[in-house]
Every structure is written in structure tokens, then in C-alpha cells.
Design a protein around this motif. Structure first.
Motif, PDB file in Angstrom:
ATOM      1  N   GLY A  68       0.823  -1.200   0.000  1.00  0.00           N
ATOM      2  CA  GLY A  68       0.000   0.000   0.000  1.00  0.00           C
ATOM      3  C   GLY A  68       0.857   1.249   0.000  1.00  0.00           C
ATOM      4  N   LEU A 127     -15.264  -4.599  -3.925  1.00  0.00           N
ATOM      5  CA  LEU A 127     -14.555  -4.029  -5.071  1.00  0.00           C
ATOM      6  C   LEU A 127     -15.495  -3.208  -5.954  1.00  0.00           C
ATOM      7  N   GLY A 167      -8.243  -4.180 -11.558  1.00  0.00           N
ATOM      8  CA  GLY A 167      -8.635  -4.439 -10.181  1.00  0.00           C
ATOM      9  C   GLY A 167      -8.779  -5.916  -9.915  1.00  0.00           C
ATOM     10  N   LEU A 218      -7.493  -8.929  -7.889  1.00  0.00           N
ATOM     11  CA  LEU A 218      -6.713  -9.317  -6.714  1.00  0.00           C
ATOM     12  C   LEU A 218      -6.174 -10.723  -6.928  1.00  0.00           C
ATOM     13  N   ARG A 270      -8.110  -6.159   1.040  1.00  0.00           N
ATOM     14  CA  ARG A 270      -7.917  -5.247  -0.093  1.00  0.00           C
ATOM     15  C   ARG A 270      -9.224  -4.834  -0.760  1.00  0.00           C
ATOM     16  N   GLU A 322      -7.144  -1.643   2.460  1.00  0.00           N
ATOM     17  CA  GLU A 322      -7.009  -1.055   1.132  1.00  0.00           C
ATOM     18  C   GLU A 322      -8.329  -1.160   0.382  1.00  0.00           C
ATOM     19  N   ASP A 323      -8.455  -0.333  -0.652  1.00  0.00           N
ATOM     20  CA  ASP A 323      -9.672  -0.291  -1.462  1.00  0.00           C
ATOM     21  C   ASP A 323      -9.273  -0.375  -2.937  1.00  0.00           C
ATOM     22  N   LYS A 324      -8.977  -1.578  -3.385  1.00  0.00           N
ATOM     23  CA  LYS A 324      -8.457  -1.776  -4.735  1.00  0.00           C
ATOM     24  C   LYS A 324      -9.501  -1.515  -5.819  1.00  0.00           C
ATOM     25  N   GLU A 363      -9.191   2.196  -6.274  1.00  0.00           N
ATOM     26  CA  GLU A 363      -7.918   2.510  -6.927  1.00  0.00           C
ATOM     27  C   GLU A 363      -7.933   2.145  -8.407  1.00  0.00           C
ATOM     28  N   ALA A 364      -8.499   0.991  -8.753  1.00  0.00           N
ATOM     29  CA  ALA A 364      -8.553   0.578 -10.157  1.00  0.00           C
ATOM     30  C   ALA A 364      -9.423   1.527 -10.965  1.00  0.00           C
TER      31      ALA A 364
END
Length: 161
Positions: free
Chosen positions: A3, A34, A115, A117, A128, A136-138, A141-142
Motif C-alpha cells: 500500500g 470491489l 482491479g 486481486l 484489499r 485497502e480499497d483496490k 484505486e482501479a
């Protein structure tokens, strides 16, 4: 899990972009996190109605992302999760999804938010996924990466860059 080193980006106005989210169905709790993260990023970046498409699994992401890119979407956010097991299945699916999504982006010059994982165990995926207890917040982010890249591609096409 790191991260560390993530860019400190502020949302920009991407309301003109046509955005799709394509999400796998396996590991429902992780995927719900997600998808919600990606939707939250879209709202922060002023994209009101991203089109959501669900597919059975991560392996199916590239072909549907390709169809969406061919339909003129400016950004496609691909969300999935693959958890390592005792067979080589993990490597095959991860490689196919990664290579396929890269190819879609290059072939269609479309922003692809990656995104997917790839985790050793479910706890890593949950950590994530952007859930209340996640670090985390993938998904967010993606989507943010796809939106920013989609905006950049639009500027280039208009001759601004």
C-alpha cells in the motif's frame, strides 16, 4: 502487503467519459466491496452512471472488457479475485486475465482499470476489498486509475497533450 507508494491523487471531473465496470462473481463478499469501491470512485470523479456487467469469473474479464471497449467505452474497470489453491489453476487464470486485459487496452486504446486481486488466501482479498475492516480499497484505486487514464487519452485525441 504494502500500500506504500500510492500516488496522492485528487479526483478530477470525468463526467464526459463513458465508463463500464466488469466484475467477476466468485467470492461474493470481496467482489461486492470491489464493485462498491469502483462505484464510489466514479461518483468522486463525477461519472454518474457507470455501466455494470457481471461475468462468472476472472478468466472471463478480458473478453467482456474487449466487447465493451469495442462499443466505445472510454474506460473499463475490470474487477476480479483469484485465490491460490493447490493446483496451477491460479497461475493460468492470473496470467490469462493480466495478458488479456493488457491486450484489450492496447488494441482498443482504452483505459483499463486493473482491479484483479491475486491472493494467497481469502483474508488477503478481504483486506484489499474496500470493506469496513479492509486496509485497502483496490476497487476504488482501479477505477481512479482507469478514469484518470481515460481522461488523459481523451485529451491526447483532442490534441491537448
Amino acid at each position: 502487503m504494502s500500500g506504500a507508494g500510492a500516488p496522492d491523487q485528487r479526483p478530477v471531473d470525468c463526467h464526459e467519459l463513458r465508463v463500464a465496470i466488469v466484475a467477476a462473481s466468485w467470492h461474493e463478499t470481496v467482489m461486492d466491496g470491489l464493485v462498491e469501491g469502483a462505484r464510489r470512485a466514479c461518483r468522486d470523479y463525477k461519472v454518474e452512471e457507470p455501466h455494470l456487467v457481471r461475468v462468472p469469473g476472472t478468466f472471463e474479464l478480458p473478453v467482456v472488457a474487449q466487447a465493451l471497449a469495442a462499443q466505445g467505452y472510454d474506460a473499463v474497470v475490470a474487477l476480479g479475485v483469484v485465490i491460490r489453491g493447490g493446483t496451477p489453476h491460479f497461475e493460468y487464470v492470473c496470467r490469462a486475465a493480466t495478458d488479456g486485459l493488457l491486450r484489450v487496452g492496447l488494441d482498443h486504446q482504452t483505459a483499463i482499470g486493473f482491479g484483479v486481486l491475486t491472493c494467497d488466501e481469502e483474508e488477503q482479498a478481504l483486506d484489499r476489498a474496500g470493506l469496513d475492516r479492509s486496509r485497502e480499497d483496490k476497487g476504488y484505486e482501479a477505477a481512479a486509475a482507469a478514469l484518470t487514464t481515460g481522461q488523459t487519452l481523451r485529451w491526447i485525441r483532442r490534441g491537448y497533450a
